[in-house]
Design an enzyme around this catalytic site. Structure first.
Site, mmCIF file in Angstrom:
data_model
loop_
_atom_site.group_PDB
_atom_site.id
_atom_site.type_symbol
_atom_site.label_atom_id
_atom_site.label_comp_id
_atom_site.label_asym_id
_atom_site.label_seq_id
_atom_site.Cartn_x
_atom_site.Cartn_y
_atom_site.Cartn_z
ATOM 1 N N SER A 47 -66.175 2.433 -16.535
ATOM 2 C CA SER A 47 -64.963 1.572 -16.230
ATOM 3 C C SER A 47 -65.378 0.338 -16.031
ATOM 4 C CB SER A 47 -64.238 2.342 -15.046
ATOM 5 O OG SER A 47 -65.139 2.516 -13.921
ATOM 6 N N THR A 162 -62.593 -0.174 -10.962
ATOM 7 C CA THR A 162 -63.088 -1.397 -11.158
ATOM 8 C C THR A 162 -64.323 -1.708 -10.197
ATOM 9 O OG1 THR A 162 -60.880 -2.577 -11.542
ATOM 10 C CG2 THR A 162 -62.725 -4.118 -10.765
ATOM 11 N N THR A 180 -64.729 -5.240 -14.801
ATOM 12 C CA THR A 180 -64.219 -4.058 -15.463
ATOM 13 C C THR A 180 -63.803 -3.960 -16.973
ATOM 14 O OG1 THR A 180 -62.194 -2.337 -14.903
ATOM 15 C CG2 THR A 180 -61.604 -4.639 -15.056
ATOM 16 N N ARG A 190 -54.572 -6.428 -23.463
ATOM 17 C CA ARG A 190 -53.936 -6.091 -22.031
ATOM 18 C C ARG A 190 -55.186 -6.587 -20.908
ATOM 19 N NH1 ARG A 190 -56.115 -3.285 -17.381
ATOM 20 N NH2 ARG A 190 -54.195 -2.651 -15.941
ATOM 21 N N THR A 212 -58.768 -2.606 -6.367
ATOM 22 C CA THR A 212 -58.869 -1.554 -7.515
ATOM 23 C C THR A 212 -57.983 -0.554 -7.727
ATOM 24 O OG1 THR A 212 -60.565 -0.003 -8.360
ATOM 25 C CG2 THR A 212 -60.216 0.074 -6.188
ATOM 26 N N GLY A 213 -57.762 -0.162 -9.092
ATOM 27 C CA GLY A 213 -56.698 0.611 -9.195
ATOM 28 C C GLY A 213 -55.733 0.286 -10.391
HETATM 29 N N1 GLY Z 1 -57.684 -2.742 -11.825
HETATM 30 C C1 GLY Z 1 -58.085 -2.930 -13.084
HETATM 31 C C2 GLY Z 1 -57.448 -2.962 -14.135
HETATM 32 O O1 GLY Z 1 -56.208 -2.434 -13.663
HETATM 33 O O2 GLY Z 1 -57.731 -3.367 -15.137
#
Ligand code: GLY
Length: 304
Positions: A47, A162, A180, A190, A212-213
């Site tokens: 990730s 992340t 990330t 994106r 993070t998330g």
């Molecule tokens: N939290 C990292 C992402 O959604 O890319």
């Protein structure tokens, strides 16, 4: 007294490396960058960095940002390809340009200038197999880039992790950083919360936070900036994360799959999460070794 905190169990790599910098009287900024580089180096972490999951077209696109709370300066890169250390590229943006955020092709050019460009990026074997399965599972009946592909792909996106890191050094300077590969099999281009100052990270002279998330949820709330704002108003890091995650959760919209870690100028730390499970790692002078804390979701959210 220096302290360093990082997200997830792989945050231990960031904390161990960053701690070496801090205990040699290095800066919080250097500690955060060095710690995150260590995680970016580990190709088994899918990730973060070039070992990460690709976008829907099979290309690894990376996001990263760094912020120096003592000067309120920040640097950020998004959707960069063929870059070994996006966190370092973000720092180059901060220190070598008059800008805060550089994306896409322009960021690739900068990466070449600063020797961070990698000619060829091969997907890790297990990542490649998963991506191929994912493509098959879309069972497309029409051409790539069609609306059918977009809607099928969007329904299958999966949250990932992340690396976020916040440190305070001997001189009380606070820095925060994120890196990330973004949402697994995301649409090309994106960008999530991680490289967005205020959403994925924020630091000032009172505190620092990283999130993070699911970036789409974190970005709506500007989570990191809000947490640091509460710290600036006098809350501890622990109180600040609790107040903000509680507020978001009560609001009832877009509160799932997110977590935030924070550190304040008194070296107090906190974390709160709406994940089922979330882990973070901390090291400070008062600890013998880096310690991993686990948050289990008991109610709607939990704060350390
Ligand atoms: N939290 C990292 C992402 O959604 O890319």
């Amino acid at each position: 007294m220096p302290t360093i905190i990082a997200t997830w169990n792989f945050g231990i790599k960031a904390v161990e490396t960053g701690w070496k910098v801090l205990s040699n009287e290095g800066s919080a900024l250097d500690a955060v960058e060095a710690g995150i580089r260590e995680v970016e180096n580990d190709l088994s972490i899918h990730s973060v960095g070039l070992g990460g999951y690709p976008n829907i077209e099979g290309v690894v696109e990376l996001d990263a940002a760094i912020m120096d709370g003592s000067t309120l300066s920040a640097g950020s890169v998004a959707a960069v390809r063929n870059v070994r250390h996006p966190i370092t590229l973000a720092r180059k943006v901060m220190e070598n340009t008059s800008h805060v955020m550089i994306v896409g092709e322009g960021a690739t050019k900068l990466a070449k200038i600063f020797g961070l460009y990698v000619e060829e990026v091969k997907l890790q074997q297990d990542v490649k197999l998963e991506w191929e399965k994912f493509k098959e599972s879309l069972s497309l009946s029409s051409k790539p880039n069609s609306l059918e592909l977009l809607s099928k792909a969007l329904s299958k996106q999966i949250v990932h992790d992340t690396i976020g890191c916040v440190a305070i050094d001997k001189f009380g300077r606070i820095a925060a950083g994120t890196s990330t590969s973004g949402l697994k099999f995301k649409l090309t281009g994106r960008v999530g919360d991680s490289p967005i100052v205020g959403s994925g990270l924020f630091a000032n002279s009172f505190g620092g936070a990283t999130a993070t998330g699911l970036g789409e949820n974190i970005m709506i709330h500007n989570l990191s900036r809000l947490v640091v704002e509460r710290i600036s108003e006098g809350l501890s890091a622990r109180e600040a994360v609790k107040v903000e995650i509680e507020r978001i959760t009560k609001n009832g919209k877009r509160f799932n799959e997110l977590a935030v870690i924070a550190l304040d100028k008194n070296e107090l730390f906190g974390a709160a999460s709406t994940f089922d499970k979330f882990e973070f790692v901390v090291m400070s002078d008062s600890m013998k070794r880096p310690t991993t804390f686990k948050l289990e979701r008991k109610h709607t959210f939990v704060a350390f």
